[in-house]
Scaffold this motif. Structure first.
Motif, PDB file in Angstrom:
ATOM      1  N   GLU A  46     -23.509  45.592  31.099  1.00 31.84           N
ATOM      2  CA  GLU A  46     -22.825  44.473  30.446  1.00 31.84           C
ATOM      3  C   GLU A  46     -22.005  44.927  29.234  1.00 31.84           C
ATOM      4  N   THR A 103     -19.088  44.300  28.128  1.00 40.61           N
ATOM      5  CA  THR A 103     -18.185  43.366  27.452  1.00 40.61           C
ATOM      6  C   THR A 103     -18.880  42.099  26.968  1.00 40.61           C
ATOM      7  N   THR A 104     -20.174  42.004  27.145  1.00 41.00           N
ATOM      8  CA  THR A 104     -20.909  40.804  26.735  1.00 41.00           C
ATOM      9  C   THR A 104     -20.800  40.601  25.228  1.00 41.00           C
ATOM     10  N   GLN A 106     -12.607  43.162  24.844  1.00 43.82           N
ATOM     11  CA  GLN A 106     -12.827  43.299  26.288  1.00 43.82           C
ATOM     12  C   GLN A 106     -11.675  44.047  26.942  1.00 43.82           C
ATOM     13  N   CYS A 119     -21.147  50.151  36.453  1.00 44.74           N
ATOM     14  CA  CYS A 119     -21.248  49.079  35.477  1.00 44.74           C
ATOM     15  C   CYS A 119     -22.007  47.900  36.072  1.00 44.74           C
ATOM     16  N   SER A 121     -22.639  44.020  35.634  1.00 44.11           N
ATOM     17  CA  SER A 121     -21.953  42.943  34.929  1.00 44.11           C
ATOM     18  C   SER A 121     -22.032  41.631  35.696  1.00 44.11           C
ATOM     19  N   ASP A 128     -19.575  39.507  34.603  1.00 44.35           N
ATOM     20  CA  ASP A 128     -18.215  39.131  34.223  1.00 44.35           C
ATOM     21  C   ASP A 128     -17.276  39.239  35.422  1.00 44.35           C
ATOM     22  N   ALA A 179     -14.587  41.961  35.113  1.00 45.45           N
ATOM     23  CA  ALA A 179     -15.088  43.323  35.296  1.00 45.45           C
ATOM     24  C   ALA A 179     -15.301  43.615  36.769  1.00 45.45           C
TER      25      ALA A 179
END
Length: 79
Positions: free
Chosen positions: A26, A28-29, A36, A55, A57, A59, A62
């Motif tokens: 995560e 970019t959390t 981001q 990664c 994620s 998102d 992403a």
């Protein structure tokens, strides 16, 4: 950039400096949109130089940038 964004970039930089395999959970959390985007540019640059980026994620952005996506549902790998 937020303090969280600076911290995420520092952690990312440490991983990049040491490896051709980058494992992220995560990344970019909690980051603002600019941070981001910065993380996404760094990861793309690393992929371009030949690094493998793994990664985890939730998102959608992403996931959209990924070359390959594996999903877990109820603890099982789905296609």
């Amino acid at each position: 950039m937020s303090a969280g964004g600076q911290r995420q970039r520092a952690f990312l930089g440490q991983g990049i400096a040491q490896q051709d395999l980058i494992l992220l959970d995560e990344p970019t959390t909690g980051l603002d949109a600019d941070a981001q985007d910065g993380i996404a540019r760094i990861l793309q640059s690393e992929k371009d130089r030949g690094a493998t980026v793994v990664c985890v994620s939730h998102d959608p952005a992403a996931l959209a940038a990924a070359d390959d996506v594996k999903r877990l549902e109820a603890g099982r790998l789905t296609v």
